[in-house]
Design a protein around this motif. Sequence first.
Motif, PDB file in Angstrom:
ATOM      1  N   VAL A  36       0.850  -1.196   0.000  1.00  0.00           N
ATOM      2  CA  VAL A  36       0.000   0.000   0.000  1.00  0.00           C
ATOM      3  C   VAL A  36       0.883   1.244   0.000  1.00  0.00           C
TER       4      VAL A  36
ATOM      5  N   VAL B  65       0.939   4.404  -2.602  1.00  0.00           N
ATOM      6  CA  VAL B  65       0.767   5.780  -2.130  1.00  0.00           C
ATOM      7  C   VAL B  65       1.922   6.657  -2.602  1.00  0.00           C
TER       8      VAL B  65
ATOM      9  N   LEU C 180      -8.226   6.206   3.100  1.00  0.00           N
ATOM     10  CA  LEU C 180      -7.846   4.812   2.897  1.00  0.00           C
ATOM     11  C   LEU C 180      -9.039   3.954   3.293  1.00  0.00           C
TER      12      LEU C 180
ATOM     13  N   SER D  51      -5.150  -2.278   5.763  1.00  0.00           N
ATOM     14  CA  SER D  51      -5.229  -0.823   5.951  1.00  0.00           C
ATOM     15  C   SER D  51      -4.901  -0.440   7.393  1.00  0.00           C
TER      16      SER D  51
ATOM     17  N   TYR E   6      -1.262  -0.744   7.813  1.00  0.00           N
ATOM     18  CA  TYR E   6      -0.617   0.408   7.170  1.00  0.00           C
ATOM     19  C   TYR E   6      -0.611   1.609   8.113  1.00  0.00           C
TER      20      TYR E   6
ATOM     21  N   VAL F 207      -2.646   9.689   4.942  1.00  0.00           N
ATOM     22  CA  VAL F 207      -4.062   9.391   5.158  1.00  0.00           C
ATOM     23  C   VAL F 207      -4.700  10.440   6.062  1.00  0.00           C
TER      24      VAL F 207
ATOM     25  N   LEU G  77      -9.859   7.137   7.569  1.00  0.00           N
ATOM     26  CA  LEU G  77      -9.805   5.691   7.369  1.00  0.00           C
ATOM     27  C   LEU G  77     -11.225   5.149   7.380  1.00  0.00           C
TER      28      LEU G  77
END
Length: 270
Positions: free
Chosen positions: A80, A84, A94, A104, A107, A116, A119
């Motif tokens: 990820v 990005v 995200l 996620s 991450y 981010v 979320l």
Amino acid sequence: MGYYVKVEPDVKIYVEDVNPGGDKTILFVHGWPLNHNQYEYQFNVLPGKGYRCIGMDLRGFGKSDKPWHGYCLDRMADDVRGVVEALQLKNFTLAGHSYGGAASIRYMARHAGYGVSRLALFGAAAPSVTQRPNFPYGQPKENVTALIENSLNDRPNMLRGLKDIFFFQNVSTALGDWFFDLGLVAAGHSTAKVAQSFRDEELFSDLGKIHVPTLILHGIHDKICYPELAVAQKEGIPDAKLVWFEFSGHALFYEERDKFNSELMKFIEH
């Protein structure tokens, strides 16, 4: 617009970028054993509302490379991060479903939420898919072991059976075939190894490391990631909102797609 991002010298990740000119960016991470096409009914709508929708296929799935290695949450989170950085994403949402939700969350913890601003978790496979001494709410470990064995011995039949617990509502035969086809595109070894990951890995310590507004969407009839997982996410993430989907199982992104899209947009806008 589709292209590939190199995340390791021998591994490329496929990315679908819809409405690159949109002023609000969402990076979607799919669940097991599907690919970014599971979000078709979001990509049909959200770009028309001004959103840039990016879908990535996790390694081993969809159009991404299918190496023998790298099927753990740390590596998925690093993939990820590679996407990005390659797309130079900043101030984005995200969004992850099921195992993609777990990736996620990892991450956010492993990369300090790099880039981010929000979320969104959908039927996320966290903090543990399987039962543990301190967490009795997950699947019995032997259930996931059976999925792994079935993936290695008769994966098409495993996928047919998975459809029956994935959806709460009755879906058309054609849509069931679509779901089957998404899963079949994955590599067999990838399917089994990711199942091993969500059987054996946990994210209890990751939840408290999330420091952005978080939306949790979860079907009350989810037979894969039980509703108790969403409650644990809400309790563990400092700034989290939980919205229940009363007519959905694990496939809330399809079964209540209008509500799903509405809740996601409302979350991003406020």
